[in-house]
Design a protein around this motif. Structure first.
Motif, PDB file in Angstrom:
ATOM      1  N   ALA A   1       0.551  -1.152  -0.074  1.00  0.00           N
ATOM      2  CA  ALA A   1      -0.096  -0.124  -0.131  1.00  0.00           C
ATOM      3  C   ALA A   1       0.824   1.296   0.063  1.00  0.00           C
ATOM      4  O   ALA A   1       0.723   2.176  -0.769  1.00  0.00           O
ATOM      5  N   PRO A   2       1.930   1.229   0.938  1.00  0.00           N
ATOM      6  CA  PRO A   2       2.841   2.600   0.638  1.00  0.00           C
ATOM      7  C   PRO A   2       3.442   2.767  -0.877  1.00  0.00           C
ATOM      8  O   PRO A   2       3.597   3.864  -0.909  1.00  0.00           O
ATOM      9  N   VAL A   3       3.801   1.761  -1.369  1.00  0.00           N
ATOM     10  CA  VAL A   3       4.214   1.995  -2.549  1.00  0.00           C
ATOM     11  C   VAL A   3       3.278   2.293  -3.504  1.00  0.00           C
ATOM     12  O   VAL A   3       3.673   3.247  -4.440  1.00  0.00           O
ATOM     13  N   ALA A   4       2.140   1.858  -3.401  1.00  0.00           N
ATOM     14  CA  ALA A   4       1.101   2.351  -4.337  1.00  0.00           C
ATOM     15  C   ALA A   4       0.818   3.599  -4.173  1.00  0.00           C
ATOM     16  O   ALA A   4       0.421   4.427  -4.991  1.00  0.00           O
ATOM     17  N   ALA A   5       0.724   4.403  -2.905  1.00  0.00           N
ATOM     18  CA  ALA A   5       0.484   5.535  -2.537  1.00  0.00           C
ATOM     19  C   ALA A   5       1.470   6.661  -3.055  1.00  0.00           C
ATOM     20  O   ALA A   5       1.086   7.571  -3.667  1.00  0.00           O
ATOM     21  N   HIS A   6       2.725   6.115  -3.059  1.00  0.00           N
ATOM     22  CA  HIS A   6       3.738   6.837  -3.747  1.00  0.00           C
ATOM     23  C   HIS A   6       3.958   6.970  -4.983  1.00  0.00           C
ATOM     24  O   HIS A   6       3.921   8.064  -5.792  1.00  0.00           O
ATOM     25  N   ASP A   7       3.552   5.793  -5.823  1.00  0.00           N
ATOM     26  CA  ASP A   7       3.535   5.773  -7.258  1.00  0.00           C
ATOM     27  C   ASP A   7       2.311   6.520  -7.681  1.00  0.00           C
ATOM     28  O   ASP A   7       2.283   7.164  -8.662  1.00  0.00           O
ATOM     29  N   LEU A   8       1.075   6.474  -7.024  1.00  0.00           N
ATOM     30  CA  LEU A   8       0.094   7.191  -7.594  1.00  0.00           C
ATOM     31  C   LEU A   8       0.048   8.802  -7.245  1.00  0.00           C
ATOM     32  O   LEU A   8      -0.062   9.323  -8.172  1.00  0.00           O
ATOM     33  N   ALA A   9       0.598   9.123  -6.333  1.00  0.00           N
ATOM     34  CA  ALA A   9       0.929  10.389  -5.855  1.00  0.00           C
ATOM     35  C   ALA A   9       1.943  11.065  -6.741  1.00  0.00           C
ATOM     36  O   ALA A   9       1.640  12.241  -7.232  1.00  0.00           O
ATOM     37  N   GLN A  10       2.736  10.528  -7.199  1.00  0.00           N
ATOM     38  CA  GLN A  10       3.756  10.716  -8.262  1.00  0.00           C
ATOM     39  C   GLN A  10       3.145  10.965  -9.507  1.00  0.00           C
ATOM     40  O   GLN A  10       3.157  12.126  -9.999  1.00  0.00           O
ATOM     41  N   ARG A  11       2.432  10.175  -9.886  1.00  0.00           N
ATOM     42  CA  ARG A  11       1.924  10.238 -10.965  1.00  0.00           C
ATOM     43  C   ARG A  11       0.678  11.426 -11.546  1.00  0.00           C
ATOM     44  O   ARG A  11       0.797  12.296 -12.139  1.00  0.00           O
ATOM     45  N   LEU A  12      -0.189  11.728 -10.096  1.00  0.00           N
ATOM     46  CA  LEU A  12      -1.000  12.859  -9.960  1.00  0.00           C
ATOM     47  C   LEU A  12      -0.102  13.941  -9.953  1.00  0.00           C
ATOM     48  O   LEU A  12      -0.596  15.016 -10.463  1.00  0.00           O
ATOM     49  N   LEU A  13       1.061  14.112  -9.356  1.00  0.00           N
ATOM     50  CA  LEU A  13       1.824  15.249  -9.280  1.00  0.00           C
ATOM     51  C   LEU A  13       2.314  15.612 -10.554  1.00  0.00           C
ATOM     52  O   LEU A  13       2.367  16.900 -10.993  1.00  0.00           O
ATOM     53  N   GLU A  14       2.785  14.530 -11.364  1.00  0.00           N
ATOM     54  CA  GLU A  14       3.141  14.952 -12.474  1.00  0.00           C
ATOM     55  C   GLU A  14       2.126  15.448 -13.411  1.00  0.00           C
ATOM     56  O   GLU A  14       2.411  16.079 -14.568  1.00  0.00           O
ATOM     57  N   ASP A  15       0.768  15.087 -13.376  1.00  0.00           N
ATOM     58  CA  ASP A  15      -0.359  15.411 -13.992  1.00  0.00           C
ATOM     59  C   ASP A  15      -0.784  16.867 -13.538  1.00  0.00           C
ATOM     60  O   ASP A  15      -1.836  17.224 -13.914  1.00  0.00           O
ATOM     61  N   GLY A  16      -0.178  17.279 -12.589  1.00  0.00           N
ATOM     62  CA  GLY A  16      -0.613  18.588 -12.173  1.00  0.00           C
ATOM     63  C   GLY A  16      -1.781  18.641 -11.146  1.00  0.00           C
ATOM     64  O   GLY A  16      -2.647  19.787 -10.770  1.00  0.00           O
ATOM     65  N   ARG A  17      -1.952  17.376 -10.357  1.00  0.00           N
ATOM     66  CA  ARG A  17      -2.976  17.293  -9.412  1.00  0.00           C
ATOM     67  C   ARG A  17      -2.410  17.142  -8.113  1.00  0.00           C
ATOM     68  O   ARG A  17      -2.558  16.207  -7.275  1.00  0.00           O
ATOM     69  N   ALA A  18      -1.898  18.138  -7.561  1.00  0.00           N
ATOM     70  CA  ALA A  18      -1.119  18.196  -6.451  1.00  0.00           C
ATOM     71  C   ALA A  18      -1.872  17.904  -5.069  1.00  0.00           C
ATOM     72  O   ALA A  18      -1.524  17.439  -4.227  1.00  0.00           O
ATOM     73  N   SER A  19      -3.134  18.681  -5.222  1.00  0.00           N
ATOM     74  CA  SER A  19      -3.832  18.635  -4.088  1.00  0.00           C
ATOM     75  C   SER A  19      -4.348  17.066  -3.862  1.00  0.00           C
ATOM     76  O   SER A  19      -4.473  16.685  -2.605  1.00  0.00           O
ATOM     77  N   ARG A  20      -4.542  16.464  -4.788  1.00  0.00           N
ATOM     78  CA  ARG A  20      -5.098  15.157  -4.466  1.00  0.00           C
ATOM     79  C   ARG A  20      -3.907  14.230  -3.924  1.00  0.00           C
ATOM     80  O   ARG A  20      -4.183  13.248  -3.291  1.00  0.00           O
ATOM     81  N   ALA A  21      -2.803  14.351  -4.876  1.00  0.00           N
ATOM     82  CA  ALA A  21      -1.777  13.778  -4.323  1.00  0.00           C
ATOM     83  C   ALA A  21      -1.376  13.896  -2.964  1.00  0.00           C
ATOM     84  O   ALA A  21      -0.895  12.981  -2.003  1.00  0.00           O
TER      85      ALA A  21
END
Length: 258
Positions: free
Chosen positions: A143-163
């Motif tokens: 779960a922590p790995v998935a949270a990191h990877d998901l947040a990183q992708r959201l951040l790259e897509d400009g969705r910083a708040s959700r990340a």
């Protein structure tokens, strides 16, 4: 008895002998659980012997039994075989079989693998769904790995708040002294930097007042540099220097750390 002997042979390194006994056990075992166990054992030793195709056939034999324990384990083994060979289509098929079993020991890893496969092909929304499913399992390892990877992708897509929200939840669930915590903490820091860039950009675009704009320009430029966006940072400095009534203040801020 043959199954137990086969496992002992495999453990002691007699892979050829183990393969022979697993094959005999498979032929002599009408019960699905015994067939599945024998087929998976055969798949593992054949894989170790370099017989990839034979191992895959044995994996499918185990999968087709539908046994709740050994079928998903065989699918897991099959997925890894396809991944090693650089065959994402075959890997995805096998990982989906693991997911369909809903076996708690294998589900998080399978969902994480499917997320990565989707992300590799540019299917961001599918990847996000798989990462979210891993997070929902609450698995301490995945779960922590998935949270990191998901947040990183959201951040790259400009969705910083959700990340940021995803990372904050993940940070509460991990050991604050561990490696996973450190990775998540660094990434949540980056989300704050990206939000700061947005705020500083809005300030700079809103006014060129000499009591506000120089500080906003400096903060924007330096934060962009922290995020590795040096070209954009240089443009911000140049724009400030090109503004006559701000030139002296911007020059002083630009050079004060040199």
């Amino acid at each position: 008895m043959t199954l137990a002997q086969a496992h002992r042979m495999a453990e002691t390194g007699d892979l050829t002998g183990a393969a022979t006994l697993f094959t005999e056990a498979l032929a002599d075992s009408p019960a699905p659980a015994d067939r599945a166990q024998a087929a998976l054992g055969l798949a593992v030793v054949l894989d170790d012997l370099g017989d990839t195709e034979g191992a895959r056939r044995a994996d499918w034999t185990a999968i087709e039994t539908g046994d709740p324990e050994y079928a998903p384990r065989a699918a897991y083994h099959l997925a890894l075989s396809h991944e090693r060979a650089g065959e994402p289509g075959g890997a995805a098929e096998a990982w989906r079989i693991v997911v369909s079993s809903e076996h708690p020991a294998y589900l998080p890893a399978a969902c994480l693998a499917l997320a990565q496969l989707a992300d590799d092909t540019g299917d961001t929304e599918a990847a996000i769904s798989w990462w979210e499913r891993v997070i929902e399992t609450g698995d301490a390892e995945y779960a922590p790995v998935a949270a990191h990877d998901l947040a990183q992708r959201l951040l790259e897509d400009g969705r910083a708040s959700r990340a940021q929200r995803i990372l904050a939840d993940a940070l509460r669930a991990v050991d604050p002294g561990g490696y996973a915590y450190a990775r998540l903490a660094v990434l949540i820091g980056l989300t704050h930097l990206d939000q700061a860039i947005g705020a500083f950009t809005a300030a700079v675009e809103s006014t060129d007042a000499p009591d506000v704009a120089p500080l906003g320009i400096e903060l924007l430029a330096r934060t962009l540099s922290l995020r590795g966006r040096d070209t954009e940072a240089d443009s911000v400095w140049r724009a400030g220097l090109a503004t006559p009534h701000l030139h002296d203040q911007i020059t002083a801020r630009l050079h004060r750390d040199t």
